[in-house]
Design a protein around this motif. Structure first.
Motif, PDB file in Angstrom:
ATOM      1  N   UNK A 124       0.835  -1.214   0.000  1.00  0.00           N
ATOM      2  CA  UNK A 124       0.000   0.000   0.000  1.00  0.00           C
ATOM      3  C   UNK A 124       0.865   1.258   0.000  1.00  0.00           C
ATOM      4  N   UNK A 125       2.008   1.190   0.684  1.00  0.00           N
ATOM      5  CA  UNK A 125       2.878   2.366   0.805  1.00  0.00           C
ATOM      6  C   UNK A 125       3.849   2.490  -0.366  1.00  0.00           C
ATOM      7  N   UNK A 126       3.802   1.560  -1.316  1.00  0.00           N
ATOM      8  CA  UNK A 126       4.695   1.628  -2.474  1.00  0.00           C
ATOM      9  C   UNK A 126       6.120   1.216  -2.163  1.00  0.00           C
ATOM     10  N   UNK A 127       6.334   0.544  -1.021  1.00  0.00           N
ATOM     11  CA  UNK A 127       7.692   0.118  -0.663  1.00  0.00           C
ATOM     12  C   UNK A 127       8.042  -1.241  -1.231  1.00  0.00           C
ATOM     13  N   UNK A 128       7.025  -2.000  -1.594  1.00  0.00           N
ATOM     14  CA  UNK A 128       7.208  -3.277  -2.295  1.00  0.00           C
ATOM     15  C   UNK A 128       6.154  -3.293  -3.402  1.00  0.00           C
ATOM     16  N   UNK A 129       6.475  -3.965  -4.492  1.00  0.00           N
ATOM     17  CA  UNK A 129       5.525  -3.942  -5.615  1.00  0.00           C
ATOM     18  C   UNK A 129       4.412  -4.974  -5.443  1.00  0.00           C
ATOM     19  N   UNK A 130       4.681  -6.023  -4.670  1.00  0.00           N
ATOM     20  CA  UNK A 130       3.652  -7.059  -4.545  1.00  0.00           C
ATOM     21  C   UNK A 130       3.875  -7.916  -3.302  1.00  0.00           C
ATOM     22  N   UNK A 131       2.793  -8.568  -2.886  1.00  0.00           N
ATOM     23  CA  UNK A 131       2.847  -9.576  -1.825  1.00  0.00           C
ATOM     24  C   UNK A 131       2.130 -10.804  -2.357  1.00  0.00           C
ATOM     25  N   UNK A 132       2.726 -11.963  -2.186  1.00  0.00           N
ATOM     26  CA  UNK A 132       2.083 -13.202  -2.645  1.00  0.00           C
ATOM     27  C   UNK A 132       2.281 -14.284  -1.594  1.00  0.00           C
ATOM     28  N   UNK A 133       1.229 -15.054  -1.335  1.00  0.00           N
ATOM     29  CA  UNK A 133       1.357 -16.181  -0.404  1.00  0.00           C
ATOM     30  C   UNK A 133       0.372 -17.262  -0.820  1.00  0.00           C
ATOM     31  N   UNK A 134       0.816 -18.514  -0.741  1.00  0.00           N
ATOM     32  CA  UNK A 134      -0.018 -19.623  -1.210  1.00  0.00           C
ATOM     33  C   UNK A 134      -1.184 -19.912  -0.279  1.00  0.00           C
ATOM     34  N   UNK A 135      -1.009 -19.607   1.007  1.00  0.00           N
ATOM     35  CA  UNK A 135      -2.124 -19.706   1.955  1.00  0.00           C
ATOM     36  C   UNK A 135      -1.901 -18.714   3.081  1.00  0.00           C
ATOM     37  N   UNK A 136      -2.894 -17.900   3.329  1.00  0.00           N
ATOM     38  CA  UNK A 136      -2.814 -16.955   4.445  1.00  0.00           C
ATOM     39  C   UNK A 136      -4.190 -16.902   5.088  1.00  0.00           C
ATOM     40  N   UNK A 137      -4.223 -16.590   6.370  1.00  0.00           N
ATOM     41  CA  UNK A 137      -5.510 -16.531   7.065  1.00  0.00           C
ATOM     42  C   UNK A 137      -6.102 -15.121   7.033  1.00  0.00           C
ATOM     43  N   UNK A 138      -7.426 -15.083   7.210  1.00  0.00           N
ATOM     44  CA  UNK A 138      -8.149 -13.818   7.053  1.00  0.00           C
ATOM     45  C   UNK A 138      -7.695 -12.761   8.059  1.00  0.00           C
ATOM     46  N   UNK A 139      -7.334 -13.186   9.301  1.00  0.00           N
ATOM     47  CA  UNK A 139      -6.924 -12.183  10.286  1.00  0.00           C
ATOM     48  C   UNK A 139      -5.583 -11.546   9.923  1.00  0.00           C
ATOM     49  N   UNK A 140      -4.755 -12.268   9.137  1.00  0.00           N
ATOM     50  CA  UNK A 140      -3.475 -11.704   8.713  1.00  0.00           C
ATOM     51  C   UNK A 140      -3.657 -10.604   7.677  1.00  0.00           C
ATOM     52  N   UNK A 141      -4.693 -10.729   6.859  1.00  0.00           N
ATOM     53  CA  UNK A 141      -4.736  -9.878   5.653  1.00  0.00           C
ATOM     54  C   UNK A 141      -5.951  -8.977   5.525  1.00  0.00           C
ATOM     55  N   UNK A 142      -6.957  -9.110   6.412  1.00  0.00           N
ATOM     56  CA  UNK A 142      -8.189  -8.316   6.234  1.00  0.00           C
ATOM     57  C   UNK A 142      -7.898  -6.816   6.230  1.00  0.00           C
TER      58      UNK A 142
END
Ligand code: IPD
Ligand code: CA
Length: 254
Positions: free
Chosen positions: A187-205
């Motif tokens: 979101x802050x433009x410090x990395x171009x992308x985030x990818x994970x094969x499985x993540x839980x909803x509380x980590x990413x909501x």
């Protein structure tokens, strides 16, 4: 918006509490490479009590105590980046997301080590301590850094294959141990992308709200039973969507 103000204040207060035990909270293993500290549980209790007192009819799902869905739903990760936190490595956060009618609506992520509060609300933008956030303008994977999240919930060979595909596509990779802060970085433009094969909803909501409000794109994370069982996740900017989702094998719909 009442809940937005509440969420921001709560994330900061909970983070201040968490930081008291930074690098010094008793740790046990929930599973292989899945640590929990005393403070994870204490901070979750603190956040739950605050929500129950202010919004007693709202539902809560948290990493340590679980819970069920509802029309007005809080998704809380009391400490994301627990392995870093337990070791005294200053990359961890409190993450609080809020869904209304299944729509990610509010997100706040507090990074106590820097005293940084990321916050966003649907249609209102994403901010770091009042500064508006925007995703990276990068258009080429050969200039992009992709954070590839990892856990033991997927086979090691699948993670190695993910890294290989991202590298073959020309991007640089990293893994810094907090999915929520990884999304805040997108979101802050410090990395171009985030990818994970499985993540839980509380980590990413919360991070999903931030990335979208910063002009980024995410796959349909809450499809199927993503809310309760987790899903793959990819977050990036508009220019890299097609290239990256092809490389990673996760489609981005909006
Ligand atoms: C983990 C971290 C990690 C991510 C995992 C999460 P925890 O959460 O966010 O970066 O890759 O999927 O489980 O255990 O630090 O709260
Ligand atoms: Ca977590």
């Amino acid at each position: 918006m009442d809940r937005y103000d509440f969420c921001r204040a709560l994330a900061r207060d909970a983070g201040k509490l968490a930081h008291r035990g930074f690098g010094a909270s008793a740790t046990t293993l929930k599973g292989r490479h899945d640590e929990v500290t005393e403070m994870d549980r204490e901070v979750e209790r603190y956040i739950r009590a605050a929500i129950a007192s202010r919004y007693p009819r709202d539902a809560v799902i948290g990493e340590e105590e679980g819970g069920g869905g509802g029309e007005r739903l809080w998704l809380i990760d009391p400490i994301d980046g627990t392995a870093n936190y337990a070791r005294g490595q200053p990359r961890y956060c409190v993450s609080i997301g809020y869904l209304e009618g299944d729509v990610p609506t509010i997100g706040a992520i507090y990074d106590p080590s820097h005293d940084w509060l990321y916050a966003g609300a649907r249609g209102e933008g994403a901010y770091l301590d009042g500064r508006r956030l925007a995703v990276s303008p990068c258009v080429e994977l050969t200039a992009a850094t992709v954070e590839c999240g990892w856990s033991t919930r997927r086979p090691a060979a699948d993670y190695v294959a993910l890294l290989s595909r991202v590298l073959d596509a020309g991007a640089a990779i990293r893994r810094a141990g907090s999915g929520a802060l990884g999304l805040a970085d997108v979101a802050a433009g410090r990395a171009e992308a985030y990818a994970e094969l499985h993540i839980n909803a509380w980590d990413c909501a919360a991070g999903i709200v931030l990335v979208r409000e910063a002009g980024g794109f995410i796959n349909d994370f809450f499809a199927g039973d993503g809310l309760t069982a987790g899903n793959p996740l990819i977050a990036t900017n508009a220019a890299l969507c097609a290239k990256l989702s092809g490389a990673v094998g996760i489609s981005i719909t909006g």
